[in-house]
Scaffold this active site. Structure first.
Site, PDB file in Angstrom:
ATOM      1  N   GLU A 150       0.800  -1.234   0.000  1.00 32.40           N
ATOM      2  CA  GLU A 150       0.000   0.000   0.000  1.00 32.40           C
ATOM      3  C   GLU A 150       0.831   1.281   0.000  1.00 32.40           C
ATOM      4  OE1 GLU A 150      -2.783  -0.365   3.231  1.00 32.40           O
ATOM      5  OE2 GLU A 150      -3.647  -2.206   2.445  1.00 32.40           O
ATOM      6  N   ASN A 187       2.170  -5.118  -3.193  1.00 28.42           N
ATOM      7  CA  ASN A 187       0.771  -5.406  -2.902  1.00 28.42           C
ATOM      8  C   ASN A 187      -0.003  -4.109  -2.669  1.00 28.42           C
ATOM      9  OD1 ASN A 187      -1.237  -7.502  -2.271  1.00 28.42           O
ATOM     10  ND2 ASN A 187      -1.154  -6.746  -0.163  1.00 28.42           N
ATOM     11  N   HIS A 212     -10.138  -6.354  -2.290  1.00 35.58           N
ATOM     12  CA  HIS A 212     -11.201  -6.014  -1.321  1.00 35.58           C
ATOM     13  C   HIS A 212     -12.317  -5.300  -2.096  1.00 35.58           C
ATOM     14  CE1 HIS A 212      -9.036  -7.347   2.201  1.00 35.58           C
ATOM     15  NE2 HIS A 212      -8.009  -6.572   1.913  1.00 35.58           N
ATOM     16  N   GLU A 235      -6.102 -10.782  -1.174  1.00 35.83           N
ATOM     17  CA  GLU A 235      -6.902 -10.587   0.049  1.00 35.83           C
ATOM     18  C   GLU A 235      -8.397 -10.469  -0.270  1.00 35.83           C
ATOM     19  OE1 GLU A 235      -5.467  -7.250   2.322  1.00 35.83           O
ATOM     20  OE2 GLU A 235      -3.385  -7.598   1.771  1.00 35.83           O
ATOM     21  N   ASP A 276     -12.214 -10.252  -0.593  1.00 36.90           N
ATOM     22  CA  ASP A 276     -13.507 -10.384   0.074  1.00 36.90           C
ATOM     23  C   ASP A 276     -14.433  -9.397  -0.631  1.00 36.90           C
ATOM     24  OD1 ASP A 276     -12.077  -8.874   3.091  1.00 36.90           O
ATOM     25  OD2 ASP A 276     -12.620  -7.924   1.188  1.00 36.90           O
TER      26      ASP A 276
HETATM   27  C1  XIL Z   1      -6.237  -6.268   8.469  1.00 38.31           C
HETATM   28  C2  XIL Z   1      -6.662  -7.428   9.364  1.00 38.31           C
HETATM   29  O1  XIL Z   1      -7.580  -8.236   8.651  1.00 38.31           O
HETATM   30  C3  XIL Z   1      -7.312  -6.880  10.620  1.00 38.31           C
HETATM   31  O2  XIL Z   1      -7.642  -7.948  11.501  1.00 38.31           O
HETATM   32  C4  XIL Z   1      -6.370  -5.926  11.305  1.00 38.31           C
HETATM   33  O3  XIL Z   1      -7.022  -5.350  12.416  1.00 38.31           O
HETATM   34  C5  XIL Z   1      -5.915  -4.832  10.337  1.00 38.31           C
HETATM   35  O4  XIL Z   1      -5.323  -5.408   9.165  1.00 38.31           O
HETATM   36  N1  XIL Z   1      -5.037  -4.743   3.785  1.00 38.31           N
HETATM   37  C6  XIL Z   1      -4.002  -5.476   4.293  1.00 38.31           C
HETATM   38  C7  XIL Z   1      -4.203  -6.331   5.475  1.00 38.31           C
HETATM   39  O5  XIL Z   1      -2.921  -5.540   3.678  1.00 38.31           O
HETATM   40  O6  XIL Z   1      -2.999  -6.492   6.232  1.00 38.31           O
HETATM   41  C8  XIL Z   1      -5.306  -5.781   6.358  1.00 38.31           C
HETATM   42  O7  XIL Z   1      -5.562  -6.775   7.338  1.00 38.31           O
HETATM   43  C9  XIL Z   1      -6.553  -5.525   5.516  1.00 38.31           C
HETATM   44  C10 XIL Z   1      -6.269  -4.513   4.465  1.00 38.31           C
END
Ligand code: XIL
Length: 380
Positions: free
Chosen positions: A172, A215, A255, A286, A288
């Site tokens: 990020e 990422n 996401h 990641e 969802d």
């Molecule tokens: C999130 C976790 O899922 C949470 O439990 C935590 O509180 C914060 O981090 N992008 C990412 C992940 O790269 O590391 C994050 O994970 C979600 C967003």
């Protein structure tokens, strides 16, 4: 998922979640001794078996307490996945409670579980602006920032060398609102954009065999911000490749947010092709699908969530350099999307963002993913 960044959820949320899930209580507990089914996950009937038909991976983020204390989660993981990624156990905040002092226990338990069951393991994440330890100064001069960042990357990547197949080395780095497109993180302020190649070089020295990824999020949909994100991502990747920096792939977090933004398959496909043209692999890291903007009825939410995911995955899996899809949890029991006010539904109904429902049963999203894997273009 820009809102939670603006909401500034901080390292506390990572540590709080870890504590709440009893990481500390894990002690010497050994992760559950479930049968060695998952080595066959790719030959079974779970999502990994659908992915494997074209040589791809399907995996999920996990938390070691869930694998230890929740037989249902363990069984779901062993049935569906062929790769694990720690949701938080390998984040700086969790690993290093004091300078130079590392507790690799949580990650080691995940690595042991993965090895015992024939699963691959992915590392997440080495350099990020969040989940930083409380003892780390938030303002550093270039020399100190370089030293601390390289020491951390070296300590973690060398500890897991040979056990982790890939790393999210930098996570990020982009801010589409910034004039230079770069997030003004601690690392950017101290080192400028060169923190990125420095991080990759340190990771490659520590673990020459791991595949190294950049990422980021909000790269999939058709908005002006995401156009900027895609362009900046390509600019970063192009420079890294031109400068001979050891990088192997792009992680697209995935996401997704049902009902929020338009989706343009052609635009996403062109982006994927441009990344592939840099001789880079592409992984959804990641995934969802937030349903916070959708009406409450579950069947309607499930259908809309599955529809968006199916559209995005059909585009993604048409790209020969697309190597796999990881979800950020498997069952709706686990989603982080219920944790933060900026993510949870305003009616406080639990989100239905993941392939399995709260009882571990496949949902329409699971079916959409399986069908997308089955229709995938063979990998190159
Ligand atoms: C999130 C976790 O899922 C949470 O439990 C935590 O509180 C914060 O981090 N992008 C990412 C992940 O790269 O590391 C994050 O994970 C979600 C967003």
């Amino acid at each position: 998922m820009t809102s939670h960044r603006r909401a500034g959820w901080t390292r506390r949320s990572v540590a709080a979640r870890a504590a709440a899930l009893g990481t500390a209580a894990l002690g010497t507990a050994v992760l559950g001794a479930a049968s060695c089914r998952s080595a066959l996950a790719a030959q079974g009937s779970g999502l990994a078996s659908h992915a494997a038909r074209t040589g791809r991976l399907f995996g999920t983020a996990v938390r070691s307490p869930d694998l230890t204390y929740n037989a249902g989660t363990r069984d779901e993981v062993l049935r569906e996945a062929s790769l694990l990624v720690p949701e938080y156990e390998m984040k700086w905040e969790i690993l290093a409670k004091s300078p130079g002092s590392y507790d690799f226990g949580g990650g080691d338990r995940l690595a042991a579980f993965a090895e015992r069951h024939g699963l691959d393991l992915r590392g997440h994440t080495l350099v990020w602006h969040l989940a930083l330890p409380s003892w780390l100064p938030r303002q550093l001069d270039a020399r100190e920032a370089k030293r601390l960042m390289e020491e951390h990357v070296t300590a973690v990547a060398s500890h897991y060398a040979g056990r982790v197949q890939s790393w999210d080395v930098v996570n990020e780095a982009i801010d589409p609102q910034a004039s230079d497109g770069m997030r003004t993180s601690l690392w950017m302020q101290a080192l400028g954009p060169d923190y990125i190649p420095l991080a990759f070089a340190a990771a490659a020295r520590a673990d020459p065999k791991a595949k190294l990824y950049y990422n980021d999020y909000d790269l999939e949909c058709d908005t002006p911000d995401q156009d900027v994100r895609r362009a900046k991502t390509l600019e970063i990747l192009t420079k890294l490749r031109r400068d001979g920096v050891p990088i192997h792939g792009l992680g697209i977090q995935g996401h997704l947010q049902a009902g929020r933004w338009p989706y343009d398959a052609g635009k996403f496909a062109r982006f994927l092709r441009a990344v592939s043209a840099l001789d880079l692999d592409i992984l959804i890291t990641e995934m969802d699908v937030s349903d916070r903007l959708l009406p409450a009825p579950e069947a309607e939410r499930d259908a809309t969530v599955a529809g968006l995911a199916g559209d995005v995955l059909r585009t993604f899996l048409a790209e020969p350099r697309a190597t796999g899809v990881l979800t950020w949890g498997l069952s709706d029991r686990q989603t982080w999307l219920n944790d933060l006010p900026t993510h949870r539904r305003t009616d406080n109904l639990p989100q239905r963002a993941l392939p399995l429902d709260r009882n571990g049963r496949p949902k329409p999203l699971w079916t959409a993913m399986a069908q997308a894997f089955d229709a995938a273009t063979p990998m190159r």
